[in-house]
Design an enzyme around this catalytic site. Structure first.
Site, PDB file in Angstrom:
ATOM      1  CG  ASP A 263      -2.332   0.998   0.713  1.00 30.59           C
ATOM      2  OD1 ASP A 263      -2.307   1.183   0.236  1.00 30.59           O
ATOM      3  OD2 ASP A 263      -3.289   0.841   1.329  1.00 30.59           O
TER       4      ASP A 263
ATOM      5  CD  GLU B  87     -19.834   7.179   4.636  1.00 27.54           C
ATOM      6  OE1 GLU B  87     -19.620   6.108   5.444  1.00 27.54           O
ATOM      7  OE2 GLU B  87     -20.534   7.259   3.642  1.00 27.54           O
TER       8      GLU B  87
END
Length: 771
Positions: free
Chosen positions: A286, A516
């Site tokens: 990542d 979010e």
């Protein structure tokens, strides 16, 4: 003059070939490099095997060049004729961050369709647009690729959405391992294509593994799931994408698993992924996760040790910067930012931390990916090299985005209000903070639509010229912690006055991806109930509930359209409002799709891929990765809306369930058949769901588990026999003593119905033997 002469005779889309020729000249000036003139140059010969070509090309690289190619943005190597490339590409629900592209519903909405063939079609379109953008870009940039224009994509996200507070849950296919696996496999197959030699666009299974918040701690968090939860919940979708989807890449997570960073975890990346499951692709870290190994997890003490640990564990490419903590080895941190974490590998080799053959292995896997994408071959040999930019954002693709949005919408509640009758409804008040914004449509990791349709615009289009539509935002999405955006009595009164003049009120609220989302948005922490991308409370934000209560007090019918990437607790709304629609982040055509459902032009058939809880208090500790009391499989309470829930404007009857034998071996496939009839007044889709449970298990088991489903279209009055194949291996669980999956012999019950809390039929069967 030499450069001009070479390029003059190039056919279209052959800039890479030019670089190969120019590289021959450049190599004459290169010092201390392998001899690239040793014939034959096998890597340029498309008739040779990929393995032979990769081996030849790696043998011609210096160690520094090898390290450069396994970073986020590999630079060109002109002397070899290798153009620049970028691994940093996204296509979660359409090609992301590369300008205009078709924007489909966010992944959680895709999951709500429960339509596997549809998601396969969508992924194929996404691959077409990715190829169109790539081909256009390299043609204009001498064969070089920049960020967001490559052909390997960091999608799909198949982490389990175990807790609705996780801000990135919107990127997933929900809380169930089986549904997630089915959606993920369809997406991977659609994206990668079925050509026997070349991959259309490379998919990536992420984030491997056991990764779902909290965002504020993701760079240093250590997930410690119970062993059975690891194998029965967190790993199955990844295994399915490898074994069934043949996914071409995987991405290690930021976090640790049981004390070892995932991107330096040999158990995950080698023993499990490659040796047990047979993965033969490339593993990415990542973004910044290699730096986390030393800077956040403190697993190593230097960048060189971190890079070495990652490569030896099986991580092939660093997708981000090395890290922002103080560099204990004395290196200047600026030299290892920007996706260049593996730039320290030559130093690591010199220090004896990792061998050059280890680096060769990583480079070979990365180059194999590029060969499989056809990046080193003549365009005439690659099936998708002729896809032009005219095949991006086409009317056909926009129509498919509308279709996916239509199928994703879930009718949560309807008490004799929907669909709206155009003959009776002449004045509509559209109110709410998400009614007239394109931002909500997208969710995170999206492209930019050329023609987005807000819900307000969609209602105006679909309602027709005879209906007056008024609009007011009415309230903010959420309350600021300093209270500066609190609703005033005067503001509420003004909105109520507008609403009183209407025949029906459509309130469009929920959340958006500024609240979010992934860690890092500066907007999130100034609002009550949000923290660095996650939610701290799952209840509908207070300004919206306050305004909804005032609107309901007018006596007018109120439809609540909830737009969110996660489950919202709304017990008051469920009790008091006559109709509730879950629209997710519905993509560029979302406004049109919502309006079509409101007026009955589309009969809704979306189903929830997550449980909607009644309150935050229903949830365990966010940082606890045990599945106890989580999701429909283990939750002991009563949900507000159950997993699999979704209503229709028509009615479906189930009857005549049977299986094709009295007993089955664990290696057998059960053929389950039943009759499904549309006994209502409208055509529509039904999502028939099959769950199982062991009747008398010797070990603890979930309450029930999804093992099959199908989406069926039936005209009114039509009946059909539905057959669903259920391999008995889907009944497996993890044996902690023998460290393997087993299917426990004994009696099982198959439960068929419209939701996890709405079972219509039950069939008993027996399993003999084990896996």
């Amino acid at each position: 003059m030499m450069f001009i002469t070479v390029k003059k005779f190039l056919p279209p889309l052959s800039m890479r070939a030019a670089l190969v020729l120019l590289g021959t000249f450049s190599s004459l000036c290169a010092a201390d490099v392998p001899d690239t003139n040793q014939p034959p140059e096998v890597w340029k010969d498309a008739s040779q095997s990929v393995d032979a070509r990769v081996h030849d090309l790696v043998s011609r690289m210096t160690l520094e060049e090898k390290a450069s190619q396994i970073q986020a943005n590999p630079p060109a190597i002109p002397r070899l004729g290798i153009p620049a490339y970028s691994h940093r590409n996204e296509c979660l629900h359409g090609v992301g961050d590369a300008g205009v592209a078709t924007v489909f519903p966010q992944a959680i909405g895709m999951a709500a369709t429960w339509d596997i063939p549809l998601i396969h079609r969508e992924a194929d379109v996404i691959a077409t647009e990715g190829r169109a953008k790539h081909n256009d870009y390299v043609t204009k940039h001498d064969g070089n690729t920049d960020e967001h224009f490559g052909l390997n994509f960091y999608s799909p996200n198949i982490n389990i959405f175990r807790d609705p507070r996780w801000g990135r849950g919107q990127e997933t296919y929900g809380e169930d391992p089986f549904l997630t696996a089915q959606m993920g496999v369809a997406f991977v197959r659609g994206l990668q294509g079925d050509d026997p030699k070349y991959i259309k666009a490379l998919a990536c299974a992420k984030h491997f593994a056991v990764h779902s918040g909290p965002e504020s701690k993701r760079h240093r968090f250590d997930a410690q799931p119970p062993e059975r939860d690891l194998y029965e919940t967190y790993l199955p979708a990844f295994e399915a994408l490898v074994r069934e989807g043949h996914v071409g890449s995987a991405m290690g997570a930021y976090s640790s698993l049981d004390g070892t960073p995932c991107c330096a975890n040999e158990f995950l990346l080698t023993a499990l992924l490659r040796q047990q499951w047979g993965f033969d692709g490339v593993v990415f870290s990542d973004g910044g996760a290699i730096g986390d190994i030393w800077a956040e997890h403190k697993f190593t003490t230097t960048p060189e040790e971190a890079a070495a640990a990652a490569v030896k564990a099986g991580c092939d490419v660093s997708s981000g910067a090395m890290g922002q903590a103080s560099n204990k080895s004395g290196h200047a941190n600026e030299g290892i930012k920007g996706g260049a974490a593996f730039s320290v590998l030559p130093a690591a080799v010199a220090q004896g931390l990792v061998s050059e053959p280890d680096v060769d292995t990583a480079v070979a896997r990365e180059l194999t990916m590029r060969f499989r994408l056809g990046l080193f071959d003549p365009p005439a040999l690659v099936p998708w090299s002729n896809i032009g930019i005219d095949q991006n954002d086409t009317p056909e693709h926009q129509a498919l985005a509308l279709k996916v949005a239509e199928e994703s919408i879930v009718l949560l509640k309807n008490k004799n209000l929907l669909p709206l009758d155009r003959a009776k409804i002449k004045r509509i008040a559209v109110i709410g903070p998400n009614a007239n914004t394109t931002n909500m449509l997208y969710g995170n990791y999206s492209g930019k639509s050329s023609q987005p349709v807000t819900i307000l615009e969609g209602i105006k289009q679909v309602a027709g010229p005879g209906t007056a539509v008024t609009y007011a935002a009415g309230c903010p999405l959420a309350l600021r912690k300093d209270g500066t955006n609190k609703l005033s009595p005067e503001k509420v009164a003004a909105v109520v006055a507008t609403a009183k003049a209407a025949d029906v009120i459509i309130f469009v609220g929920g959340l958006d991806a500024t609240l979010e989302k992934e860690e890092g948005s500066p907007r999130q922490d100034v609002f009550e109930g949000f923290k660095q991308g996650d939610r701290t409370r799952i209840e509908l934000p207070s300004p919206q509930e306050e305004l909804l209560q005032a609107l309901a007090a007018t006596g007018k019918a109120v439809v609540f359209v909830d737009c969110s990437g996660s489950a919202i607790a709304m017990p008051w709304e469920e009790k008091k409002l006559p109709a509730i629609i879950q629209a997710w982040y519905p993509g560029e055509q979302g406004g049109r799709a919502v309006a079509e459902v409101l007026f009955g032009d589309v009969n809704p058939a979306g189903r929830l891929p997550v449980t909607f809880y009644r309150a935050t208090d229903d949830l365990p500790n966010f940082e606890d990765y045990s599945m106890t009391n989580r999701t429909y499989r283990y939750f002991s309470g009563k949900p507000l809306f159950a997993f699999g829930h979704g209503l229709s404007y028509t009615k479906f009857d189930y009857s005549g369930a049977m299986v094709n034998a009295k007993s089955f071996h664990a290696d057998d496939t059960i053929k389950l058949s039943f009759t499904l009839k549309n006994s209502g007044k409208l055509d529509g889709d039904e999502v028939a769901q099959v769950y199982f449970r062991h009747v008398r298990s010797a070990m603890s088991q979930p309450k029930l588990e999804l093992c099959g489903f199908t989406r069926v279209h039936l005209s009114r009055g039509q009946a059909a026999t539905v057959t669903i194949d259920v391999p008995a291996s889907r009944f497996r669980n993890w044996n902690t003593t023998d460290k393997k999956y087993v299917v426990e012999p004994g009696d099982y019950e198959l439960l068929i119905g419209a939701a996890s809390d709405d079972m219509r039929l039950r069939v008993r069967t027996k399993i003999t033997g084990t896996l």
